[in-house]
Motif scaffolding. Sequence first.
Motif, PDB file in Angstrom:
ATOM      1  N   UNK A   1       2.235   9.630  -5.313  1.00 46.54           N
ATOM      2  CA  UNK A   1       2.819  10.917  -4.918  1.00 46.54           C
ATOM      3  C   UNK A   1       3.872  11.372  -5.923  1.00 46.54           C
ATOM      4  N   UNK A   2       4.682  10.431  -6.404  1.00 47.90           N
ATOM      5  CA  UNK A   2       5.704  10.790  -7.410  1.00 47.90           C
ATOM      6  C   UNK A   2       5.053  11.296  -8.691  1.00 47.90           C
ATOM      7  N   UNK A   3       3.979  10.610  -9.117  1.00 45.21           N
ATOM      8  CA  UNK A   3       3.271  11.068 -10.319  1.00 45.21           C
ATOM      9  C   UNK A   3       2.687  12.458 -10.104  1.00 45.21           C
ATOM     10  N   UNK A   4       2.116  12.641  -8.901  1.00 42.93           N
ATOM     11  CA  UNK A   4       1.553  13.960  -8.602  1.00 42.93           C
ATOM     12  C   UNK A   4       2.630  15.036  -8.590  1.00 42.93           C
ATOM     13  N   UNK A   5       3.812  14.684  -8.018  1.00 41.82           N
ATOM     14  CA  UNK A   5       4.899  15.678  -7.987  1.00 41.82           C
ATOM     15  C   UNK A   5       5.358  16.033  -9.398  1.00 41.82           C
TER      16      UNK A   5
ATOM     17  N   UNK B   1       0.832  -1.208   0.000  1.00 39.86           N
ATOM     18  CA  UNK B   1       0.000   0.000   0.000  1.00 39.86           C
ATOM     19  C   UNK B   1       0.864   1.254   0.000  1.00 39.86           C
ATOM     20  N   UNK B   2       1.932   1.244   0.823  1.00 39.94           N
ATOM     21  CA  UNK B   2       2.819   2.408   0.888  1.00 39.94           C
ATOM     22  C   UNK B   2       3.512   2.642  -0.453  1.00 39.94           C
ATOM     23  N   UNK B   3       3.924   1.541  -1.107  1.00 41.97           N
ATOM     24  CA  UNK B   3       4.563   1.705  -2.419  1.00 41.97           C
ATOM     25  C   UNK B   3       3.605   2.309  -3.433  1.00 41.97           C
ATOM     26  N   UNK B   4       2.332   1.878  -3.389  1.00 41.09           N
ATOM     27  CA  UNK B   4       1.347   2.458  -4.292  1.00 41.09           C
ATOM     28  C   UNK B   4       1.148   3.950  -4.005  1.00 41.09           C
ATOM     29  N   UNK B   5       1.052   4.277  -2.709  1.00 38.85           N
ATOM     30  CA  UNK B   5       0.883   5.697  -2.357  1.00 38.85           C
ATOM     31  C   UNK B   5       2.094   6.521  -2.773  1.00 38.85           C
ATOM     32  N   UNK B   6       3.296   5.949  -2.632  1.00 35.48           N
ATOM     33  CA  UNK B   6       4.502   6.655  -3.048  1.00 35.48           C
ATOM     34  C   UNK B   6       4.515   6.868  -4.563  1.00 35.48           C
ATOM     35  N   UNK B   7       4.095   5.843  -5.304  1.00 36.43           N
ATOM     36  CA  UNK B   7       4.042   5.990  -6.765  1.00 36.43           C
ATOM     37  C   UNK B   7       3.075   7.098  -7.159  1.00 36.43           C
TER      38      UNK B   7
END
Length: 329
Positions: free
Chosen positions: A286-290, A278-284
């Motif tokens: 966030x990276x796309x959003x950034x 789940x954390x990896x998905x959220x990080x991905x």
Amino acid sequence: MPDVPVEIVRRLYATPPDKFVEARDAAVAQARQAGDPRTAREIGRLRRPTVAAWLVNLLAIRRPELVADLAQLAESLRAAQRDLRGGKLRELSAQRRAVVGALVAEVRRLAADEPAAPPAGKLPLGEVEATLNAALSDTEVAEQVRAGRLLRSSHYAGFGEVPRPQLRLVTADEEAPGVPDRASRSGVPHRAVGSGVPDKAAERAEARRARDERAARAERAERAGRRRTATRELAKARADLDRAQAELAGADTAERDGAATLDRIETELAELERRRAVAEQELSRAKLARRGAERAVTAARRRAGEVEAVLEALDAEEGDAEAGDDRAD
């Protein structure tokens, strides 16, 4: 039963007794659906075993090599008893206790792996031990144990096939061979009739009696010594057995505790793996959003620069216009 496939028999008799009827009925229905009513009838005749018999069947089905060792030991014991070989018989009897004890321990381990088995403290291990001892003495019980088809526990009061000596009644007019006559046994030397000299045969019989008594006393003393030795060895063996059983119980407890700990850790690890995913998905995300935000900032900066250039151009045009007006005035 020749009409019942061996694999079905083994599967049913490896099933805990409280589930046996349900499993048997399912096998009957399956045979009927397959168009084999004769096999279905034979399966329906199979009877549910007791818990102790089921445990012995489980041993025969899961560990047939151990039951084969039991059969070999039974044959050796019967041969030693037929030949009246006392020393070999004592050795094999000690081996019998060790083998039966090991088999009972194996039954305990097999039951621990069966979810539907009774708790360890309620296992009828005494009946299992009695049945295994009976299998060492009774060929019919041994065959049922070997086939994994036992229905109830067995007991055997004696052990083995003990040949009985040939006995006959000695009448008052007949002396047993090697036994002095009544006069010799009474301690009164037999004398020849009409003679004042002791009978040489009576003296020889008295001497023979004395030798026989000495030999009998020596034999009794030897047996008593062997009995004392065997009693000490039995006490030591039982103490060793108690200690081994206590160690086994401790090892079983440690194994169960270790398995429970491992299950708990694996559950926690699975939860951590889920949270990690789940954390990896959220990080991905966030990276796309950034990256999207960076592109938006770049576009905004470019647009702001363009607008600033337009404003500067307008300011310059307005300045030129005001200067021309001043010259015109």
